[in-house]
Design a protein around this motif. Structure first.
Motif, PDB file in Angstrom:
ATOM      1  N   ASP A 195      14.029  27.705  20.717  1.00  0.00           N
ATOM      2  CA  ASP A 195      15.499  27.597  20.808  1.00  0.00           C
ATOM      3  C   ASP A 195      16.029  26.539  19.832  1.00  0.00           C
ATOM      4  N   LYS A 196      15.323  25.423  19.782  1.00  0.00           N
ATOM      5  CA  LYS A 196      15.749  24.301  18.930  1.00  0.00           C
ATOM      6  C   LYS A 196      15.587  24.643  17.445  1.00  0.00           C
ATOM      7  N   GLU A 253      18.336  26.700  15.819  1.00  0.00           N
ATOM      8  CA  GLU A 253      19.508  25.897  15.427  1.00  0.00           C
ATOM      9  C   GLU A 253      19.249  25.231  14.072  1.00  0.00           C
ATOM     10  N   GLN A 285      19.506  27.750  11.101  1.00  0.00           N
ATOM     11  CA  GLN A 285      20.877  28.088  10.701  1.00  0.00           C
ATOM     12  C   GLN A 285      21.531  26.908   9.981  1.00  0.00           C
ATOM     13  N   ASP A 286      21.251  25.698  10.465  1.00  0.00           N
ATOM     14  CA  ASP A 286      21.801  24.495   9.839  1.00  0.00           C
ATOM     15  C   ASP A 286      21.305  24.364   8.394  1.00  0.00           C
ATOM     16  N   GLN A 292      19.202  35.581  11.882  1.00  0.00           N
ATOM     17  CA  GLN A 292      19.668  34.335  11.235  1.00  0.00           C
ATOM     18  C   GLN A 292      20.437  34.654   9.952  1.00  0.00           C
TER      19      GLN A 292
END
Length: 404
Positions: free
Chosen positions: A326-327, A330, A333-334, A364
């Motif tokens: 999950d992390k 993120e 995408q960042d 993504q």
């Protein structure tokens, strides 16, 4: 096969470090192989391959042996007995194997082989996420392929030699290789061998790199003279491939947040004769901002779950946690949002992972293209490499172009 006490003890010691102390399997095996200088190639292969085997099938063997973590040495000997019995190896008359229920082991194996999470020896959550994202049938095929032992694939360093010359040089050392169609710089070993001790390796004629991983640099469409940024370069496997494709002409800026990995890249680049690589540690956002609109090509070999490379990292099955996935999504995408800004107008970007999960891959890319930062990009093509189809690691790569 006859079991030798000192080799078996080494395996048990290694498993203790991997399962109970959380050490990485590859590092543990490196240490184990230095234990006894008298060991020959066959002894070393037994220690490495048996350790990896028991790590790979930990859940299945523990279930059959009826043992639970943390494993004491008796538990590990019971799992070892399961490994040997399922391979038809006669157990010696040692105290560790007293009362081993041979028929029960085979019966339990047949029974558990009907349940995928036991048959493929994976945590419940991993089975669930694989099923959810790929579907039952596809996930069953893929996880089975990811449990097979990986082939040893070399990438020929064309800055220093050719595929034909390297094949001949290795053949003279009794290391036989095959060409791989569709992989222009790859040689596949017919049998496992310690290629790192060869003069050819010390002279930088090749790197060990899976065939799927070799597709990524090719996907980037680099040309000699370009300015290329490898944004998550690590120790530089793909950076070095890019350097050879660029024939040492132009500039490759190799970025990473870990400076120690870039030191390793420098060492490897020197051995490879790759002179157009400039490592830069990302110690602030300035490093990224300075490169905005400056690169002809950008590679984002993004941090990921690594589910596509379980064949060579079987201990990742036990280290990985669902929260990490999950992390990391993120983070992916960042990174896409920030690093894509380095691509100049008309330039191209490759986003790649060694995962087989659509949520880390095409989803993504789709999310990026819908965002403000991605509005100026077009998806030219993508490649979903699955282990059960390719025979190599699971990978994903997407080629995007910044519009005029």
């Amino acid at each position: 096969m006859r079991l030798h006490r000192n080799l078996c003890f080494s395996v048990i010691d290694g498993l203790t470090l991997i399962f109970n102390e959380g050490n990485y399997a590859d590092k543990v095996i490196q240490q184990l192989l230095k234990r006894d200088k008298r060991w020959g190639a066959r002894d070393r292969a037994f220690v490495a391959e048996t350790t990896y085997d028991i790590v790979r099938w930990k859940r299945l063997y523990a279930e059959i042996a009826e043992v639970k973590e943390p494993f004491d040495r008796d538990n590990l000997w019971r799992m070892f007995a399961v490994w040997a019995t399922l391979r038809g190896i006669k157990l010696p008359d040692w105290k560790y194997f007293e009362g081993t229920p041979l028929r029960k082991i085979k019966g339990r194996f047949d029974e558990l082989s009907k349940i995928r999470k036991f048959k493929e020896s994976i945590p419940d959550w991993m089975d669930e996420i694989g099923r959810k994202e790929l579907g039952d049938a596809l996930w069953s095929k893929e996880i089975a392929a990811l449990n097979e032992q990986a082939d040893v694939i070399l990438r020929v360093n064309t800055l220093k030699t050719t595929k034909e010359k390297l094949q001949t040089e290795l053949f003279d050392l009794d290391i036989e290789t095959d060409f791989l169609p569709d992989y222009p710089n790859a040689l596949k070993l017919k049998e496992r061998a310690n290629v790192f001790s060869t003069e050819a390796f010390k002279n930088g004629f090749f790197e060990v790199q899976d065939a799927s991983s070799q597709l990524v640099a090719e996907y980037l469409n680099v040309q000699p003279g370009m300015r290329v940024v490898d944004t998550c370069a690590g120790a530089g496997g793909k950076t070095l491939h890019i350097a050879s494709l660029m024939e040492n002409k132009g500039q490759i800026i190799a970025l990473d947040i870990y400076e120690n990995k870039l030191h390793e890249l420098k060492r490897r680049a020197k051995r490879n004769g790759a002179h157009n690589i400039e490592p830069r540690a990302i110690d602030s956002t300035k490093v990224i901002k300075k490169l905005y609109d400056k690169a002809d090509r950008v590679l984002i070999d993004a941090p990921c779950s690594g589910l596509g490379v379980l064949r060579r990292n079987p201990d990742a099955k036990w280290k990985l946690q669902p929260e990490f996935i999950d992390k990391i999504k993120e983070t992916q995408q960042d990174i896409l949002q920030q690093y894509s800004r380095m691509v100049k107008v008309g330039g191209q970007l490759v986003y790649a992972t060694c995962s087989v999960l659509p949520s880390e891959n095409q989803e993504q890319v789709a999310a990026f293209l819908k965002s403000e930062a991605g509005a100026n990009f077009t998806l030219l093509k993508d490649n979903k490499v699955l282990a059960h189809k390719s025979g190599y690691d699971g990978f994903y790569m997407a080629l995007l172009e910044r519009k005029q």
